[in-house]
Design a protein around this motif. Structure first.
Motif, PDB file in Angstrom:
ATOM      1  N   ASP A 199       0.839  -1.195   0.000  1.00 20.61           N
ATOM      2  CA  ASP A 199       0.000   0.000   0.000  1.00 20.61           C
ATOM      3  C   ASP A 199       0.873   1.244   0.000  1.00 20.61           C
ATOM      4  N   LYS A 201       0.708   5.744  -0.770  1.00 22.32           N
ATOM      5  CA  LYS A 201      -0.060   6.961  -1.049  1.00 22.32           C
ATOM      6  C   LYS A 201       0.693   7.762  -2.111  1.00 22.32           C
ATOM      7  N   SER A 219       5.365   8.333  -5.554  1.00 16.31           N
ATOM      8  CA  SER A 219       5.029   8.507  -4.139  1.00 16.31           C
ATOM      9  C   SER A 219       6.220   9.104  -3.393  1.00 16.31           C
ATOM     10  N   THR A 238       3.834  11.726   4.635  1.00 13.88           N
ATOM     11  CA  THR A 238       2.665  10.924   5.008  1.00 13.88           C
ATOM     12  C   THR A 238       2.546   9.733   4.071  1.00 13.88           C
ATOM     13  N   GLN A 239       2.461   8.536   4.664  1.00 14.02           N
ATOM     14  CA  GLN A 239       2.287   7.331   3.885  1.00 14.02           C
ATOM     15  C   GLN A 239       1.269   6.423   4.554  1.00 14.02           C
ATOM     16  N   VAL A 240       0.876   5.385   3.857  1.00 14.10           N
ATOM     17  CA  VAL A 240      -0.101   4.439   4.392  1.00 14.10           C
ATOM     18  C   VAL A 240       0.450   3.800   5.662  1.00 14.10           C
ATOM     19  N   ASP A 241      -0.347   3.824   6.714  1.00 11.41           N
ATOM     20  CA  ASP A 241       0.102   3.323   8.018  1.00 11.41           C
ATOM     21  C   ASP A 241      -0.179   1.827   8.134  1.00 11.41           C
ATOM     22  N   ASP A 242       0.453   1.055   7.255  1.00  8.74           N
ATOM     23  CA  ASP A 242       0.344  -0.398   7.274  1.00  8.74           C
ATOM     24  C   ASP A 242       1.688  -0.959   7.734  1.00  8.74           C
ATOM     25  N   LYS A 246       5.243  -0.357   6.040  1.00  8.84           N
ATOM     26  CA  LYS A 246       6.216   0.464   6.777  1.00  8.84           C
ATOM     27  C   LYS A 246       7.543  -0.279   6.934  1.00  8.84           C
TER      28      LYS A 246
END
Length: 533
Positions: A199, A201, A219, A238-242, A246
């Motif tokens: 995932d 962003k 990204s 800011t990136q997907v908090d998965d 990560k």
């Protein structure tokens, strides 16, 4: 961070103080690399000069083509290769005309393949008209006003799969890091998940991907600048908090940081490398991936699935897929561009073009279908990339031999760049909520102290970076208040963190401002500390 007065013990030494240090003749051996660190011999296969290809076609009406220079090979012990391609540069008399030329540049003939040779299963490529092709492992520099002692590195190309890089003592480490990054990027490390399947962003400049190319786009990772609030605020991207995503971002950023640590000394002159390292130490530049002082604060990841050459703007967006400049990059530093391409042998992986001085990088696809390219260049100079080209039948056979998880993406690019405002600390950094920055922007962004992983490396490296920042400010404030006697100068202030880090030389982790000051004296050949002798 520096106050209204200047003091040798301050972090981020003021220009007025640096100018007060007497300059000496730069004939000291420390300006050159030690023989033990250079290859045993120069590259015997390197051509004596790099010349632009003939310009056979006029540009379209209202446009221009890049104008390549001729670079002559010379011995130069300021570079690890012991040689450099150099050309004389004189600032243009008419700057407006030069700017007009650059604003109207288009890609010249030769950028795309001429035709496909079905007999030999490979594309026929002509040189790019009017442009000069870079030679791997030997940097290219400009002598300002024709003075060889005032040279500036323009670009340095490394083809990781070419034999020319094997002459450097660091080659085993380079190969190890390149293999590691390749396997993580394409999911060949046992995960069966290429990095573009995690995932992510996309950034605001990225184009919306078409249905048949769902993973194409760009990204942002590591640190970025939040616009507004004066000159902006440095924040973690800011990136997907998965958690899985990560963890993969952390691994990639750490590997890119390590790769920069190994390759930057091979790309730049010793003085350029030492000066930028000093600056990173002195201002605690928020380099990504750990505590190593690379000065690379930000990283953009571009995924694309072009198989027919042409404009990358259709895949990545107009801003970053066509001719452009990165206006937020530090003009005193270099971007590290890492290009990975999977293509059938005989394909064209696409050239990368530098417009201002008419340079381009082009390498061949390896027999096992790989391209691994690293290019150092100034990001605020005009540049553009070209999408790969592959024969349709060769492409079908190539994809049939690969696992289905690779999908259609064939080009992964990591743009590792120095954000000028963050590198020189012209903006406040969102380090701790207690810094008072939140008063201006509310709670619309994140802090490095709580969300600096993976931007700054693992949790230990993040803690060191943030705590060092707080110590530096406290040190300078106390110094300006005249609290000289209360200033400890050892790393014992942070015994729980110093000098632990996952991917850096512990010599470069310090909370003692006397260390970067000694480094400055070393650069000026005055009282060098034993560490740099």
């Amino acid at each position: 961070m520096a106050g209204t007065t200047s003091d040798a013990r301050q972090w981020s030494l003021r220009t007025t103080y640096i100018k007060s240090i007497p300059m000496v003749e730069r004939t000291d051996a420390r300006i050159n690399y030690a023989p033990s660190l250079t290859p045993t011999e120069r590259n015997p296969e390197a051509p004596s000069k790099l010349e632009p290809a003939p310009s056979l076609s006029p540009p379209p009406v209202g446009f221009t083509y890049p104008k390549g220079l001729t670079f002559n090979l010379r011995a130069d012990n300021r570079y690890r290769a012991r040689e450099v391609y150099a050309a004389s540069y004189y600032p243009p008399v008419n700057r407006d005309a030069e700017i007009e030329h650059l604003c109207r540049i288009q890609s010249p003939p030769g950028t795309s393949p001429l035709c496909y040779d079905t007999t030999n299963s490979r594309y026929i490529m002509n040189p790019i008209e009017g442009m000069t092709r870079l030679y791997p492992t030997i940097p290219v520099c400009l002598d300002i006003d024709g003075n060889p002692s005032m040279s500036v590195t323009v670009a340095a190309l490394f083809d990781i799969l070419d034999s020319s890089i094997q002459r450097f003592p660091e080659y085993p480490k380079i190969k190890e890091l390149s293999d590691k990054l390749w396997d993580m990027s394409w999911g060949l490390d046992g995960t069966r998940r290429p990095v573009y399947l995690f995932d992510v962003k996309r950034n605001m400049r990225s184009a919306d991907p078409p249905p048949d190319h769902p993973y194409d786009g760009s990204s942002s990772h590591a640190s970025t600048k939040l616009e507004g609030n004066g000159e902006g605020i440095g924040i973690p991207a800011t990136q997907v908090d998965d958690e899985d995503a990560k963890a993969r971002r952390l691994q990639v950023l750490q590997t890119l940081s390590e790769l920069a640590c190994v390759l930057a000394p091979l790309a730049l002159s010793k003085l350029e490398f030492d000066v930028t390292t000093f600056r990173s130490l002195d201002v605690n530049a928020y380099s990504f991936g750990g505590m190593s002082p690379t000065g690379l604060t930000s990283s953009q990841w571009n995924f694309s699935s072009g198989w027919a050459g042409g404009d990358l703007g259709l895949l990545l967006g107009i801003i970053q897929g066509r001719w452009h400049v990165d206006i937020n990059d530090d003009p005193c530093r270099w971007t590290m561009l890492v290009i990975q391409v999977m293509l059938p042998p005989g394909s064209d992986p696409g050239a990368f073009l530098l417009g201002r001085f008419g340079l381009y990088a082009r390498v061949e696809v390896s027999p096992n279908g790989q391209v691994r390219l690293v290019l150092f260049f100034k990001g605020n100079d005009l540049h553009s990339g070209v999408a790969p080209s592959a024969d349709a039948e060769a492409r079908r056979a190539f994809l049939q031999d690969l696992a289905e998880w690779l999908q259609t993406v064939n080009r992964i690019v990591y743009v590792c760049y120095p954000n000028e405002a963050i590198c020189h600390r012209r903006v406040n950094m969102a380090t701790y909520p207690s810094d008072g920055i939140a008063i201006h922007v509310g709670n619309n962004y994140h802090f490095f102290s709580s969300e600096g992983v993976p931007a700054l490396g693992d949790k230990t490296s993040c803690n060191i970076r943030c705590l060092t920042d707080r110590f530096m400010r406290s040190w300078n404030e106390d110094l300006l208040l005249g609290l000289d006697g209360a200033l400890p100068v050892t790393s014992s202030l942070i015994p729980n963190f110093y000098p632990l880090s996952t991917n850096s030389d512990s010599d470069f982790i310090t909370v003692n401002p006397l260390f970067p000051y000694s480094f400055l004296l070393h650069l000026l050949c005055l009282n060098p500390p034993s560490l740099f002798q």
